[in-house]
Design a protein around this motif. Structure first.
Motif, PDB file in Angstrom:
ATOM      1  N   GLN A   8     -14.949   7.190  16.290  1.00 46.98           N
ATOM      2  CA  GLN A   8     -13.521   7.046  16.058  1.00 46.98           C
ATOM      3  C   GLN A   8     -13.293   6.598  14.612  1.00 46.98           C
ATOM      4  O   GLN A   8     -14.041   5.776  14.088  1.00 46.98           O
ATOM      5  CB  GLN A   8     -12.930   6.014  17.020  1.00 46.98           C
ATOM      6  CG  GLN A   8     -11.450   5.820  16.888  1.00 46.98           C
ATOM      7  CD  GLN A   8     -10.921   4.740  17.825  1.00 46.98           C
ATOM      8  OE1 GLN A   8     -11.669   4.021  18.449  1.00 46.98           O
ATOM      9  NE2 GLN A   8      -9.610   4.642  17.913  1.00 46.98           N
ATOM     10  N   ILE A   9     -12.229   7.135  14.000  1.00 49.46           N
ATOM     11  CA  ILE A   9     -11.851   6.728  12.643  1.00 49.46           C
ATOM     12  C   ILE A   9     -10.411   6.246  12.698  1.00 49.46           C
ATOM     13  O   ILE A   9      -9.520   6.973  13.140  1.00 49.46           O
ATOM     14  CB  ILE A   9     -11.998   7.890  11.637  1.00 49.46           C
ATOM     15  CG1 ILE A   9     -13.455   8.331  11.551  1.00 49.46           C
ATOM     16  CG2 ILE A   9     -11.469   7.478  10.268  1.00 49.46           C
ATOM     17  CD1 ILE A   9     -13.695   9.525  10.651  1.00 49.46           C
ATOM     18  N   ARG A  10     -10.206   5.015  12.263  1.00 50.70           N
ATOM     19  CA  ARG A  10      -8.865   4.433  12.177  1.00 50.70           C
ATOM     20  C   ARG A  10      -8.491   4.264  10.714  1.00 50.70           C
ATOM     21  O   ARG A  10      -9.343   3.973   9.881  1.00 50.70           O
ATOM     22  CB  ARG A  10      -8.809   3.057  12.868  1.00 50.70           C
ATOM     23  CG  ARG A  10      -8.843   3.135  14.361  1.00 50.70           C
ATOM     24  CD  ARG A  10      -8.643   1.780  15.042  1.00 50.70           C
ATOM     25  NE  ARG A  10      -7.737   0.893  14.338  1.00 50.70           N
ATOM     26  CZ  ARG A  10      -8.014  -0.378  14.057  1.00 50.70           C
ATOM     27  NH1 ARG A  10      -9.147  -0.921  14.427  1.00 50.70           N
ATOM     28  NH2 ARG A  10      -7.137  -1.133  13.413  1.00 50.70           N
ATOM     29  N   LEU A  11      -7.214   4.424  10.446  1.00 49.25           N
ATOM     30  CA  LEU A  11      -6.705   4.253   9.088  1.00 49.25           C
ATOM     31  C   LEU A  11      -5.796   3.032   9.064  1.00 49.25           C
ATOM     32  O   LEU A  11      -4.977   2.847   9.960  1.00 49.25           O
ATOM     33  CB  LEU A  11      -5.930   5.490   8.642  1.00 49.25           C
ATOM     34  CG  LEU A  11      -6.678   6.813   8.750  1.00 49.25           C
ATOM     35  CD1 LEU A  11      -5.773   7.962   8.376  1.00 49.25           C
ATOM     36  CD2 LEU A  11      -7.913   6.796   7.888  1.00 49.25           C
ATOM     37  N   LYS A  12      -5.966   2.226   8.043  1.00 48.57           N
ATOM     38  CA  LYS A  12      -5.150   1.025   7.900  1.00 48.57           C
ATOM     39  C   LYS A  12      -4.551   1.024   6.503  1.00 48.57           C
ATOM     40  O   LYS A  12      -5.278   1.060   5.513  1.00 48.57           O
ATOM     41  CB  LYS A  12      -6.018  -0.211   8.114  1.00 48.57           C
ATOM     42  CG  LYS A  12      -5.248  -1.488   8.186  1.00 48.57           C
ATOM     43  CD  LYS A  12      -6.145  -2.632   8.628  1.00 48.57           C
ATOM     44  CE  LYS A  12      -5.329  -3.876   8.783  1.00 48.57           C
ATOM     45  NZ  LYS A  12      -6.137  -5.004   9.227  1.00 48.57           N
ATOM     46  N   VAL A  13      -3.228   1.004   6.447  1.00 48.25           N
ATOM     47  CA  VAL A  13      -2.545   0.998   5.158  1.00 48.25           C
ATOM     48  C   VAL A  13      -2.681  -0.392   4.560  1.00 48.25           C
ATOM     49  O   VAL A  13      -2.317  -1.388   5.171  1.00 48.25           O
ATOM     50  CB  VAL A  13      -1.061   1.392   5.299  1.00 48.25           C
ATOM     51  CG1 VAL A  13      -0.349   1.308   3.965  1.00 48.25           C
ATOM     52  CG2 VAL A  13      -0.941   2.788   5.884  1.00 48.25           C
ATOM     53  N   GLN A  14      -3.256  -0.455   3.377  1.00 46.98           N
ATOM     54  CA  GLN A  14      -3.449  -1.708   2.648  1.00 46.98           C
ATOM     55  C   GLN A  14      -2.598  -1.643   1.391  1.00 46.98           C
ATOM     56  O   GLN A  14      -3.041  -1.148   0.360  1.00 46.98           O
ATOM     57  CB  GLN A  14      -4.925  -1.893   2.270  1.00 46.98           C
ATOM     58  CG  GLN A  14      -5.854  -2.009   3.440  1.00 46.98           C
ATOM     59  CD  GLN A  14      -5.761  -3.380   4.071  1.00 46.98           C
ATOM     60  OE1 GLN A  14      -5.845  -4.377   3.395  1.00 46.98           O
ATOM     61  NE2 GLN A  14      -5.597  -3.406   5.382  1.00 46.98           N
ATOM     62  N   VAL A  15      -1.387  -2.100   1.496  1.00 47.94           N
ATOM     63  CA  VAL A  15      -0.484  -2.052   0.354  1.00 47.94           C
ATOM     64  C   VAL A  15      -0.943  -3.103  -0.649  1.00 47.94           C
ATOM     65  O   VAL A  15      -1.081  -4.272  -0.321  1.00 47.94           O
ATOM     66  CB  VAL A  15       0.971  -2.317   0.777  1.00 47.94           C
ATOM     67  CG1 VAL A  15       1.894  -2.274  -0.426  1.00 47.94           C
ATOM     68  CG2 VAL A  15       1.399  -1.303   1.814  1.00 47.94           C
ATOM     69  N   THR A  16      -1.197  -2.652  -1.842  1.00 47.06           N
ATOM     70  CA  THR A  16      -1.613  -3.558  -2.906  1.00 47.06           C
ATOM     71  C   THR A  16      -0.580  -3.512  -4.009  1.00 47.06           C
ATOM     72  O   THR A  16       0.133  -2.527  -4.172  1.00 47.06           O
ATOM     73  CB  THR A  16      -2.982  -3.161  -3.481  1.00 47.06           C
ATOM     74  OG1 THR A  16      -2.898  -1.834  -3.985  1.00 47.06           O
ATOM     75  CG2 THR A  16      -4.067  -3.246  -2.430  1.00 47.06           C
TER      76      THR A  16
END
Length: 164
Positions: free
Chosen positions: A106-114
């Motif tokens: 499984q591949i999950r994406l997590k938005v990391q706003v920098t």
């Protein structure tokens, strides 16, 4: 892949953006007995980061591996727009990683706003000798006063005035 040995000056953790930083990190990790146990994990994550980068198009160069546990890969993406585009590439990425020996279910994406940090532009002001300033002032006075030269004359005169 290079590992740090006592007679070498550090190894490069592939996947890191700065070779100097990665050498410093490997030196630090290998120099302490407790921290040395982290080195294999850091090298494994760096290999996974490199394999992900190789499998994805260049537009996903700012994506980073956050974690890889229990066959679940979590990737950090900079924006939700990149996440939406990357979702389309997940099957391709998963297949490529499996071909390289990674067991990814499984591949999950997590938005990391920098915070975007504007690049620092180093400017320096040239020092003109007084004769050069006088020559520019004279050039501004002697150029033909035509509509085509108006902006050039104004720029030359302004530069000469700033340098006086």
């Amino acid at each position: 892949m290079r590992f740090t040995t006592p007679d070498q000056r550090g190894g490069h953790i592939y996947g890191t953006r700065s070779r100097q930083t990665s050498i410093g990190a490997t030196d630090f990790l290998s120099g302490n007995a407790r921290m040395a146990s982290l080195l294999p994990t850091a090298m494994r994550m760096a290999r996974l980061q490199k394999d992900c980068a190789d499998a994805l198009p260049p537009m996903f160069a700012n994506c980073d591996v956050l974690s890889f546990e229990e066959a679940q890969l979590v990737l950090a993406v900079p924006t939700s727009a990149v996440a939406a585009k990357l979702k389309q590439q997940v099957p391709k990425l998963q297949g490529a990683l499996q071909q390289r020996g990674w067991q990814v279910d499984q591949i999950r994406l997590k938005v990391q706003v920098t915070r975007s940090i504007a690049p620092v532009v180093h400017t320096r002001q040239l020092d003109f000798p007084q004769t050069a300033v006088q020559a520019f002032a004279q050039l501004g006075d002697e150029l033909p006063d035509t509509p085509q030269n108006a902006r050039l004359i104004a720029a030359i005169k302004a530069m000469a005035a700033r340098r006086r």
